[in-house]
Design a protein around this motif. Structure first.
Motif, PDB file in Angstrom:
ATOM      1  N   LYS A 198       0.774  -1.004  -0.398  1.00  0.00           N
ATOM      2  CA  LYS A 198       0.420   0.308   0.312  1.00  0.00           C
ATOM      3  C   LYS A 198       0.835   1.589   0.206  1.00  0.00           C
ATOM      4  CE  LYS A 198      -3.769  -2.122   2.354  1.00  0.00           C
ATOM      5  NZ  LYS A 198      -4.815  -2.309   3.610  1.00  0.00           N
ATOM      6  N   ALA A 199       1.883   1.261   0.650  1.00  0.00           N
ATOM      7  CA  ALA A 199       2.993   2.657   0.757  1.00  0.00           C
ATOM      8  C   ALA A 199       3.358   2.574  -0.710  1.00  0.00           C
ATOM      9  CB  ALA A 199       3.870   2.379   1.864  1.00  0.00           C
ATOM     10  N   ILE A 200       4.038   1.811  -1.415  1.00  0.00           N
ATOM     11  CA  ILE A 200       4.302   1.681  -2.867  1.00  0.00           C
ATOM     12  C   ILE A 200       3.368   2.001  -3.728  1.00  0.00           C
ATOM     13  CG2 ILE A 200       6.000   0.218  -4.574  1.00  0.00           C
ATOM     14  CD1 ILE A 200       6.798  -1.149  -2.607  1.00  0.00           C
ATOM     15  N   ALA A 201       2.126   1.597  -3.502  1.00  0.00           N
ATOM     16  CA  ALA A 201       1.342   2.138  -4.140  1.00  0.00           C
ATOM     17  C   ALA A 201       0.895   3.672  -3.962  1.00  0.00           C
ATOM     18  CB  ALA A 201      -0.065   1.017  -4.398  1.00  0.00           C
ATOM     19  N   ILE A 245      -7.068  15.573  -9.018  1.00  0.00           N
ATOM     20  CA  ILE A 245      -8.011  14.938  -7.969  1.00  0.00           C
ATOM     21  C   ILE A 245      -7.967  13.829  -7.712  1.00  0.00           C
ATOM     22  CG2 ILE A 245     -10.066  15.600  -7.124  1.00  0.00           C
ATOM     23  CD1 ILE A 245      -9.984  17.895  -8.109  1.00  0.00           C
ATOM     24  N   VAL A 246      -8.361  12.697  -8.048  1.00  0.00           N
ATOM     25  CA  VAL A 246      -8.834  11.706  -8.678  1.00  0.00           C
ATOM     26  C   VAL A 246      -7.922  10.679  -8.046  1.00  0.00           C
ATOM     27  CG1 VAL A 246      -9.697   9.309  -9.573  1.00  0.00           C
ATOM     28  CG2 VAL A 246     -10.770  11.227 -10.460  1.00  0.00           C
ATOM     29  N   PHE A 247      -6.253  10.740  -8.601  1.00  0.00           N
ATOM     30  CA  PHE A 247      -4.689  10.278  -8.469  1.00  0.00           C
ATOM     31  C   PHE A 247      -4.861  10.776  -7.146  1.00  0.00           C
ATOM     32  CE2 PHE A 247      -4.713   9.248 -12.905  1.00  0.00           C
ATOM     33  CZ  PHE A 247      -5.477   7.483 -12.850  1.00  0.00           C
ATOM     34  N   GLY A 248      -5.027  12.057  -6.500  1.00  0.00           N
ATOM     35  CA  GLY A 248      -4.364  13.109  -5.482  1.00  0.00           C
ATOM     36  C   GLY A 248      -4.712  12.545  -4.160  1.00  0.00           C
ATOM     37  N   VAL A 249      -6.191  12.143  -4.477  1.00  0.00           N
ATOM     38  CA  VAL A 249      -7.016  11.411  -3.390  1.00  0.00           C
ATOM     39  C   VAL A 249      -6.551  10.119  -2.613  1.00  0.00           C
ATOM     40  CG1 VAL A 249      -9.684  10.864  -2.638  1.00  0.00           C
ATOM     41  CG2 VAL A 249      -8.968  13.003  -3.248  1.00  0.00           C
ATOM     42  N   LEU A 250      -6.726   9.267  -4.168  1.00  0.00           N
ATOM     43  CA  LEU A 250      -6.358   7.526  -4.404  1.00  0.00           C
ATOM     44  C   LEU A 250      -5.235   7.597  -3.234  1.00  0.00           C
ATOM     45  CD1 LEU A 250      -7.377   4.990  -4.799  1.00  0.00           C
ATOM     46  CD2 LEU A 250      -6.073   5.691  -6.987  1.00  0.00           C
ATOM     47  N   ALA A 251      -4.047   8.137  -3.988  1.00  0.00           N
ATOM     48  CA  ALA A 251      -2.923   8.059  -3.762  1.00  0.00           C
ATOM     49  C   ALA A 251      -2.909   8.804  -1.584  1.00  0.00           C
ATOM     50  CB  ALA A 251      -2.249   9.065  -4.327  1.00  0.00           C
ATOM     51  N   ILE A 253       4.135   8.313   4.187  1.00  0.00           N
ATOM     52  CA  ILE A 253       4.384   9.393   4.384  1.00  0.00           C
ATOM     53  C   ILE A 253       4.218  10.928   3.227  1.00  0.00           C
ATOM     54  CG2 ILE A 253       5.114  11.891   5.546  1.00  0.00           C
ATOM     55  CD1 ILE A 253       5.756   9.262   7.913  1.00  0.00           C
ATOM     56  N   ALA A 254       5.722   9.906   1.935  1.00  0.00           N
ATOM     57  CA  ALA A 254       5.377  10.882   0.996  1.00  0.00           C
ATOM     58  C   ALA A 254       4.712  10.534  -0.206  1.00  0.00           C
ATOM     59  CB  ALA A 254       6.971  10.030   0.402  1.00  0.00           C
ATOM     60  N   GLY A 255       3.733   9.384  -0.258  1.00  0.00           N
ATOM     61  CA  GLY A 255       2.658   9.247  -1.142  1.00  0.00           C
ATOM     62  C   GLY A 255       1.837  10.106   0.009  1.00  0.00           C
ATOM     63  N   ILE A 256       1.458  10.164   0.846  1.00  0.00           N
ATOM     64  CA  ILE A 256       0.497  10.925   1.281  1.00  0.00           C
ATOM     65  C   ILE A 256       1.109  12.424   1.054  1.00  0.00           C
ATOM     66  CG2 ILE A 256      -0.288  11.995   3.620  1.00  0.00           C
ATOM     67  CD1 ILE A 256       0.379   9.421   4.076  1.00  0.00           C
ATOM     68  N   VAL A 257       2.276  13.100   1.114  1.00  0.00           N
ATOM     69  CA  VAL A 257       1.884  14.636   0.433  1.00  0.00           C
ATOM     70  C   VAL A 257       2.378  15.043  -0.869  1.00  0.00           C
ATOM     71  CG1 VAL A 257       4.093  16.244   0.844  1.00  0.00           C
ATOM     72  CG2 VAL A 257       4.013  14.489   3.492  1.00  0.00           C
ATOM     73  N   VAL A 258       3.068  14.021  -1.477  1.00  0.00           N
ATOM     74  CA  VAL A 258       3.134  14.693  -2.680  1.00  0.00           C
ATOM     75  C   VAL A 258       1.375  14.465  -3.635  1.00  0.00           C
ATOM     76  CG1 VAL A 258       3.661  12.985  -5.401  1.00  0.00           C
ATOM     77  CG2 VAL A 258       5.252  13.205  -3.293  1.00  0.00           C
ATOM     78  N   GLY A 259       0.284  13.395  -2.882  1.00  0.00           N
ATOM     79  CA  GLY A 259      -0.871  13.073  -3.718  1.00  0.00           C
ATOM     80  C   GLY A 259      -1.599  14.149  -2.668  1.00  0.00           C
TER      81      GLY A 259
END
Length: 112
Positions: free
Chosen positions: A10-13, A32-38, A58-64
């Motif tokens: 999940k972190a990698i995804a 927006i859609v990909f950001g919310v999913l991330a 954490i990086a996925g959340i910030v970049v998303g």
């Protein structure tokens, strides 16, 4: 014990989807859609039992979240351009000709 050594999918995804959100933010709805999913995947990765690769989550959340913000800004710019084009010549807006050029010209005349 093997689950402790396995990578956190999940972190990698989350990171991969957030990079897609960041790169596709000029298409506002995709960003927006990909950001919310991330962000959702990143939060699920942080809350999950497998705590490995916490930094990726954490990086996925910030970049998303950045992808979401860029998507919102792109949507606002599209709306501003549409309104500027509509204000410039509403007759041409009916048939859709020269919409972007009129919007850019109108915005440039307002700014300059």
């Amino acid at each position: 014990m093997e689950s402790q050594n396995s990578p956190n999918g999940k972190a990698i995804a989350s990171l991969v989807v957030s990079i897609i959100a960041f790169c596709s933010a000029c298409i506002w709805y995709a960003g927006i859609v990909f950001g919310v999913l991330a962000v959702v995947l990143g939060v699920l990765a942080l809350r999950g039992e497998n705590k490995r690769q916490r930094d990726l989550a954490i990086a996925g959340i910030v970049v998303g979240a950045t992808g979401i913000a860029m998507g919102i800004v792109a949507a606002a710019l599209y709306i501003m351009m549409f309104m500027a084009a509509m204000e410039a010549d509403p007759v041409k807006m009916k048939d859709g000709s020269d919409t972007v050029l009129m919007a850019v010209a109108n915005i440039m005349s307002i700014l300059g």
